[in-house]
Design a protein around this motif. Sequence first.
Motif, PDB file in Angstrom:
ATOM      1  N   UNK A 254      -2.350  -7.081 -11.531  1.00  0.00           N
ATOM      2  CA  UNK A 254      -3.017  -7.144 -12.827  1.00  0.00           C
ATOM      3  C   UNK A 254      -3.140  -8.570 -13.353  1.00  0.00           C
ATOM      4  N   UNK A 255      -2.835  -9.550 -12.521  1.00  0.00           N
ATOM      5  CA  UNK A 255      -2.787 -10.936 -12.989  1.00  0.00           C
ATOM      6  C   UNK A 255      -4.142 -11.455 -13.444  1.00  0.00           C
ATOM      7  N   UNK A 256      -5.219 -10.882 -12.933  1.00  0.00           N
ATOM      8  CA  UNK A 256      -6.557 -11.339 -13.303  1.00  0.00           C
ATOM      9  C   UNK A 256      -7.247 -10.399 -14.289  1.00  0.00           C
ATOM     10  N   UNK A 257      -6.478  -9.507 -14.891  1.00  0.00           N
ATOM     11  CA  UNK A 257      -7.071  -8.541 -15.824  1.00  0.00           C
ATOM     12  C   UNK A 257      -7.696  -9.251 -17.021  1.00  0.00           C
TER      13      UNK A 257
ATOM     14  N   UNK B 250      -1.016  -5.152  -1.509  1.00  0.00           N
ATOM     15  CA  UNK B 250       0.086  -5.420  -0.593  1.00  0.00           C
ATOM     16  C   UNK B 250       0.306  -6.905  -0.353  1.00  0.00           C
ATOM     17  N   UNK B 251      -0.763  -7.700  -0.407  1.00  0.00           N
ATOM     18  CA  UNK B 251      -0.642  -9.124  -0.104  1.00  0.00           C
ATOM     19  C   UNK B 251      -0.386  -9.981  -1.339  1.00  0.00           C
ATOM     20  N   UNK B 252      -0.420  -9.386  -2.510  1.00  0.00           N
ATOM     21  CA  UNK B 252      -0.282 -10.167  -3.743  1.00  0.00           C
ATOM     22  C   UNK B 252       1.170 -10.538  -4.014  1.00  0.00           C
ATOM     23  N   UNK B 253       1.356 -11.670  -4.649  1.00  0.00           N
ATOM     24  CA  UNK B 253       2.694 -12.121  -5.043  1.00  0.00           C
ATOM     25  C   UNK B 253       2.965 -11.600  -6.455  1.00  0.00           C
ATOM     26  N   UNK B 254       3.415 -10.355  -6.519  1.00  0.00           N
ATOM     27  CA  UNK B 254       3.641  -9.711  -7.814  1.00  0.00           C
ATOM     28  C   UNK B 254       5.047  -9.127  -7.866  1.00  0.00           C
TER      29      UNK B 254
ATOM     30  N   UNK C 215       7.649  -3.517  -2.403  1.00  0.00           N
ATOM     31  CA  UNK C 215       8.401  -3.708  -1.153  1.00  0.00           C
ATOM     32  C   UNK C 215       8.461  -2.419  -0.349  1.00  0.00           C
ATOM     33  N   UNK C 216       8.707  -1.306  -1.025  1.00  0.00           N
ATOM     34  CA  UNK C 216       8.766  -0.026  -0.329  1.00  0.00           C
ATOM     35  C   UNK C 216       7.419   0.332   0.276  1.00  0.00           C
ATOM     36  N   UNK C 217       6.349   0.059  -0.436  1.00  0.00           N
ATOM     37  CA  UNK C 217       5.007   0.399   0.056  1.00  0.00           C
ATOM     38  C   UNK C 217       4.609  -0.474   1.240  1.00  0.00           C
ATOM     39  N   UNK C 218       5.165  -1.648   1.314  1.00  0.00           N
ATOM     40  CA  UNK C 218       4.857  -2.528   2.454  1.00  0.00           C
ATOM     41  C   UNK C 218       5.509  -2.039   3.743  1.00  0.00           C
ATOM     42  N   UNK C 219       6.549  -1.219   3.624  1.00  0.00           N
ATOM     43  CA  UNK C 219       7.289  -0.781   4.808  1.00  0.00           C
ATOM     44  C   UNK C 219       7.276   0.732   5.008  1.00  0.00           C
ATOM     45  N   UNK C 220       6.886   1.488   3.987  1.00  0.00           N
ATOM     46  CA  UNK C 220       6.972   2.947   4.080  1.00  0.00           C
ATOM     47  C   UNK C 220       5.919   3.499   5.028  1.00  0.00           C
ATOM     48  N   UNK C 221       6.324   4.361   5.980  1.00  0.00           N
ATOM     49  CA  UNK C 221       5.347   4.967   6.885  1.00  0.00           C
ATOM     50  C   UNK C 221       4.319   5.798   6.117  1.00  0.00           C
ATOM     51  N   UNK C 222       3.097   5.778   6.596  1.00  0.00           N
ATOM     52  CA  UNK C 222       2.014   6.515   5.944  1.00  0.00           C
ATOM     53  C   UNK C 222       1.852   7.871   6.605  1.00  0.00           C
ATOM     54  N   UNK C 223       1.913   8.926   5.804  1.00  0.00           N
ATOM     55  CA  UNK C 223       1.654  10.269   6.320  1.00  0.00           C
ATOM     56  C   UNK C 223       0.153  10.535   6.315  1.00  0.00           C
ATOM     57  N   UNK C 224      -0.216  11.713   6.779  1.00  0.00           N
ATOM     58  CA  UNK C 224      -1.618  12.108   6.726  1.00  0.00           C
ATOM     59  C   UNK C 224      -2.080  12.167   5.276  1.00  0.00           C
ATOM     60  N   UNK C 225      -3.311  11.741   5.049  1.00  0.00           N
ATOM     61  CA  UNK C 225      -3.840  11.784   3.690  1.00  0.00           C
ATOM     62  C   UNK C 225      -3.992  13.218   3.206  1.00  0.00           C
ATOM     63  N   UNK C 226      -3.899  13.378   1.897  1.00  0.00           N
ATOM     64  CA  UNK C 226      -4.052  14.706   1.295  1.00  0.00           C
ATOM     65  C   UNK C 226      -5.461  15.223   1.524  1.00  0.00           C
TER      66      UNK C 226
END
Length: 288
Positions: free
Chosen positions: A84-87, A267-271, A277-288
């Motif tokens: 949201x840094x550029x909001x 994911x690439x933002x410095x926020x 952090x969890x989203x950068x490493x959490x395995x992705x399941x099948x989409x809903x």
Amino acid sequence: MNPELLISTRTRKTPFSSRVAACGAKAYTVYNHMLLPAVFLSLEEDYWHLCEAVQVWDVSCQRQIEITGKDSQKLVQLMTPRDLSQAEYGQCFYAPLCDENGGMINDPIIIKHSEDHWWLSIADTDVMLWAMGLATGFSLDVQVSEVEIWPLAVQGPKAEELITRVFGEEIRKIRFFHSRKMNYDGNEFLVARSGWSKQGGFEIYVNDAELGVQLWDELFSKGVDLNVRAGCPNLIERVESGLLSFGGDMGYDNTPFECGLDQYVSLEADIESLSIDALRTRPVKTRL
């Protein structure tokens, strides 16, 4: 015999509840502890009318969680993995709110009023309590509250014509997912080009209950030739449009990735985000 929904302080009415009932609402649901009409004529008839004309929705249940104070932007950023840094002021951001494990908490529209004043226009969970807990736990200098704002949505292909008749031609200059303060009978309402349909329209953030009812009546009186009716978020239209409902299609155990919300995760933002952090490493399941 069909069971009845008893109205009490647990199922709050809105300033427009009497108008909604007079327009023939046949069913309600409860959303953020508040009444939300669900059907007027029928699911199918309401769908076709929304796609062909214009409807006025009482979406007061879309509560505004107001966050103010010098650490307000820090708290809002902590709650979402979207940068949201550029909001910009008046800009509306659709953003997943996620916990420390990357699980979804809510998917509000975030509105920036100033550096130290934000609104979260929330889906159906108690976001205010979570925000208050984070503010306390992280020792942030903020005030968190649910403010008395009652949104009205004007949706459908004829929505812009109707709302222009009330607010004037300036309304046409509002870009998608942006907002502007508009004068109404000596008061200012925030008006955004947004809404929970893909038929086009606006949301009016009513901050005066009495003027809000006056506005409801004016929208109907000026929209007779447009075939304006009372309406509500429509199950057929929102599924057809790919609009997910928190609590229905997705919940706490889903990540934004599983909900197809990848573009709203930076994911690439410095926020400083609780979930990044969890989203950068959490395995992705099948989409809903």
